[in-house]
Design a protein around this motif. Structure first.
Motif, PDB file in Angstrom:
ATOM      1  N   ASN A 102       3.926  21.882  19.377  1.00 53.64           N
ATOM      2  CA  ASN A 102       4.518  20.737  18.834  1.00 53.64           C
ATOM      3  C   ASN A 102       5.555  21.309  17.617  1.00 53.64           C
ATOM      4  OD1 ASN A 102       2.617  18.896  19.853  1.00 53.64           O
ATOM      5  ND2 ASN A 102       0.980  19.388  18.276  1.00 53.64           N
ATOM      6  N   PHE A 103       5.580  22.458  17.262  1.00 44.59           N
ATOM      7  CA  PHE A 103       6.753  22.705  16.362  1.00 44.59           C
ATOM      8  C   PHE A 103       7.968  23.172  17.529  1.00 44.59           C
ATOM      9  CE2 PHE A 103       4.054  24.659  12.698  1.00 44.59           C
ATOM     10  CZ  PHE A 103       4.784  23.827  11.915  1.00 44.59           C
ATOM     11  N   ASP A 104       7.720  23.563  18.581  1.00 40.59           N
ATOM     12  CA  ASP A 104       8.736  23.712  19.574  1.00 40.59           C
ATOM     13  C   ASP A 104       9.225  22.117  20.012  1.00 40.59           C
ATOM     14  OD1 ASP A 104      10.467  25.304  21.432  1.00 40.59           O
ATOM     15  OD2 ASP A 104       9.120  24.449  22.977  1.00 40.59           O
ATOM     16  N   LEU A 105       8.549  21.314  20.140  1.00 36.57           N
ATOM     17  CA  LEU A 105       9.155  19.866  20.217  1.00 36.57           C
ATOM     18  C   LEU A 105       9.956  19.340  19.263  1.00 36.57           C
ATOM     19  CD1 LEU A 105       6.146  18.062  22.427  1.00 36.57           C
ATOM     20  CD2 LEU A 105       8.028  19.203  23.425  1.00 36.57           C
ATOM     21  N   SER A 106       9.271  19.425  18.079  1.00 34.00           N
ATOM     22  CA  SER A 106      10.014  19.016  16.946  1.00 34.00           C
ATOM     23  C   SER A 106      11.603  19.804  16.747  1.00 34.00           C
ATOM     24  CB  SER A 106       9.287  19.365  15.634  1.00 34.00           C
ATOM     25  OG  SER A 106       8.173  18.614  15.405  1.00 34.00           O
ATOM     26  N   ALA A 107      11.586  20.928  16.966  1.00 29.61           N
ATOM     27  CA  ALA A 107      12.693  21.624  17.035  1.00 29.61           C
ATOM     28  C   ALA A 107      13.686  21.145  18.080  1.00 29.61           C
ATOM     29  CB  ALA A 107      12.647  23.117  17.231  1.00 29.61           C
ATOM     30  N   LEU A 108      13.285  20.812  19.114  1.00 32.97           N
ATOM     31  CA  LEU A 108      14.058  20.363  20.260  1.00 32.97           C
ATOM     32  C   LEU A 108      14.536  19.021  19.792  1.00 32.97           C
ATOM     33  CD1 LEU A 108      12.278  21.355  23.380  1.00 32.97           C
ATOM     34  CD2 LEU A 108      14.450  22.042  22.931  1.00 32.97           C
ATOM     35  N   GLU A 109      13.681  17.913  19.111  1.00 31.53           N
ATOM     36  CA  GLU A 109      14.123  16.824  18.846  1.00 31.53           C
ATOM     37  C   GLU A 109      15.194  16.807  17.606  1.00 31.53           C
ATOM     38  OE1 GLU A 109      14.593  12.687  18.009  1.00 31.53           O
ATOM     39  OE2 GLU A 109      13.554  13.755  19.889  1.00 31.53           O
ATOM     40  N   GLU A 110      15.080  17.817  16.899  1.00 28.82           N
ATOM     41  CA  GLU A 110      16.181  18.061  15.872  1.00 28.82           C
ATOM     42  C   GLU A 110      17.501  18.385  16.473  1.00 28.82           C
ATOM     43  OE1 GLU A 110      15.092  20.983  13.044  1.00 28.82           O
ATOM     44  OE2 GLU A 110      13.344  19.882  12.100  1.00 28.82           O
ATOM     45  N   ALA A 111      17.565  19.220  17.814  1.00 25.26           N
ATOM     46  CA  ALA A 111      18.631  19.460  18.255  1.00 25.26           C
ATOM     47  C   ALA A 111      19.039  18.521  19.300  1.00 25.26           C
ATOM     48  CB  ALA A 111      18.419  20.908  18.973  1.00 25.26           C
ATOM     49  N   GLN A 139       3.495  11.582  16.907  1.00 21.61           N
ATOM     50  CA  GLN A 139       3.420  12.403  15.966  1.00 21.61           C
ATOM     51  C   GLN A 139       4.478  13.425  15.790  1.00 21.61           C
ATOM     52  OE1 GLN A 139      -0.467  14.241  16.649  1.00 21.61           O
ATOM     53  NE2 GLN A 139      -1.503  12.718  15.740  1.00 21.61           N
ATOM     54  N   ASN A 140       5.302  13.730  16.627  1.00 18.86           N
ATOM     55  CA  ASN A 140       6.558  14.508  16.730  1.00 18.86           C
ATOM     56  C   ASN A 140       7.789  13.647  16.395  1.00 18.86           C
ATOM     57  OD1 ASN A 140       5.310  17.272  16.844  1.00 18.86           O
ATOM     58  ND2 ASN A 140       4.552  16.354  18.754  1.00 18.86           N
ATOM     59  N   GLY A 141       7.748  12.518  16.547  1.00 23.19           N
ATOM     60  CA  GLY A 141       8.817  11.588  16.254  1.00 23.19           C
ATOM     61  C   GLY A 141       9.790  11.926  17.400  1.00 23.19           C
ATOM     62  N   LEU A 142       9.596  11.920  18.781  1.00 21.63           N
ATOM     63  CA  LEU A 142      10.314  12.391  19.629  1.00 21.63           C
ATOM     64  C   LEU A 142      11.081  11.157  20.342  1.00 21.63           C
ATOM     65  CD1 LEU A 142       8.142  14.589  21.928  1.00 21.63           C
ATOM     66  CD2 LEU A 142       9.618  15.070  19.800  1.00 21.63           C
ATOM     67  N   ARG A 215       5.791  32.635  21.119  1.00 18.47           N
ATOM     68  CA  ARG A 215       7.344  33.068  21.032  1.00 18.47           C
ATOM     69  C   ARG A 215       8.132  32.131  21.790  1.00 18.47           C
ATOM     70  NH1 ARG A 215       8.290  36.728  17.502  1.00 18.47           N
ATOM     71  NH2 ARG A 215      10.355  37.070  18.381  1.00 18.47           N
ATOM     72  N   ARG A 216       9.187  31.436  21.164  1.00 17.35           N
ATOM     73  CA  ARG A 216      10.065  30.467  21.522  1.00 17.35           C
ATOM     74  C   ARG A 216      11.408  30.620  21.319  1.00 17.35           C
ATOM     75  NH1 ARG A 216       6.089  26.204  23.083  1.00 17.35           N
ATOM     76  NH2 ARG A 216       4.002  27.158  22.669  1.00 17.35           N
ATOM     77  N   PRO A 217      12.315  30.357  22.292  1.00 15.06           N
ATOM     78  CA  PRO A 217      13.955  30.292  21.869  1.00 15.06           C
ATOM     79  C   PRO A 217      14.162  29.277  21.161  1.00 15.06           C
ATOM     80  CG  PRO A 217      13.699  29.505  24.179  1.00 15.06           C
ATOM     81  CD  PRO A 217      12.063  29.891  23.567  1.00 15.06           C
ATOM     82  N   GLU A 218      15.308  29.426  20.228  1.00 14.74           N
ATOM     83  CA  GLU A 218      15.915  28.418  19.424  1.00 14.74           C
ATOM     84  C   GLU A 218      16.492  27.598  20.278  1.00 14.74           C
ATOM     85  OE1 GLU A 218      15.288  28.147  16.126  1.00 14.74           O
ATOM     86  OE2 GLU A 218      14.249  30.228  15.877  1.00 14.74           O
TER      87      GLU A 218
END
Length: 235
Positions: A102-111, A139-142, A215-218
């Motif tokens: 879910n942190f990964d999805l949120s980071a992708l949404e920010e990008a 929940q992740n605002g996608l 482990r996830r890439p930015e």
């Protein structure tokens, strides 16, 4: 702190994606999960890495499988159609139960705006049921869809699907992540976390697969790839 309090604190930390994942792993391993469960999770990750599974996944230069998968509302989404408009960014998502994912999805949404500005479309692929995907999106605002890969057939074609050993299944249940409930079938399979960039001709231009789910890439790692694809298209 509870898991939800921990997640909220980390989310507000301002850390980059991997920093958030490292903080979550520390708290989960030392303060949130039973030691026996942590030991099993580490064992299964180590075994998956040792199996070489991630090395057998599709790599840069391979032709990506075409897919048509339903979005959470049942509408079919075709990779072939999306590629008519530009490159396609695909991320494989384990499910709503996984806070790392879910942190990964949120980071992708920010990008996402940066990804779309470079001419690409972003989709996630998950084996979970449509109601769970709707929950994840909410929940992740996608602003991008989570497509349903029932049984992980597309994940298998990309080479990222794996089967959970019996000893891990019991721990998953104990931690509230019974995949038979979340995924609506009993294969006990998951995708390894994976991110792909597919060029318009179907060639994989970027591939990041990791058997370690922490482990996830930015998301910014794909920006140069998208820019290069944009330059190639113009040329």
């Amino acid at each position: 702190m509870t898991l939800q309090q921990t997640l909220a604190t980390i989310a507000k930390s301002g850390l980059p994606l991997q920093g958030k994942l490292d903080a979550l792993k520390y708290e989960f391993d030392n303060n949130l999960a039973p030691p026996a469960a942590v030991e099993v999770l580490h064992r299964s990750t180590d075994e998956l890495i040792a199996s070489g599974a991630q090395d057998r996944a599709l790599k840069v230069g391979s032709i990506a499988p075409e897919f048509t998968l339903p979005d959470p509302d049942g509408n079919p989404v075709s990779s072939k159609v999306l590629l008519e408009y530009g490159p396609l960014v695909v991320t494989f998502y384990r499910g709503a139960w996984c806070p790392f994912c879910n942190f990964d999805l949120s980071a992708l949404e920010e990008a996402r705006s940066e990804i779309e500005a470079r001419g690409a479309t972003l989709v996630a692929i998950s084996q979970q049921t449509a109601p769970n995907s709707r929950k994840s999106q909410r929940q992740n605002g996608l602003g991008f869809p989570i497509l349903g890969d029932h049984g992980g057939e597309i994940a298998a074609q990309f080479g990222v699907r794996w089967t959970l050993p019996d000893y891990l299944r019991e721990v998953q249940k104990a931690l509230g992540a019974d995949l038979t409930q979340f995924n609506g079938e009993d294969s006990w399979t998951l995708p390894m976390p994976a991110r792909y960039v597919i060029a318009q001709d179907g060639t994989i231009a970027y591939a990041e697969v990791n058997a370690d789910y922490t482990r996830r890439p930015e998301p910014s790692a794909i920006f140069p790839v998208l820019e290069q694809l944009g330059h190639s298209q113009v040329a």
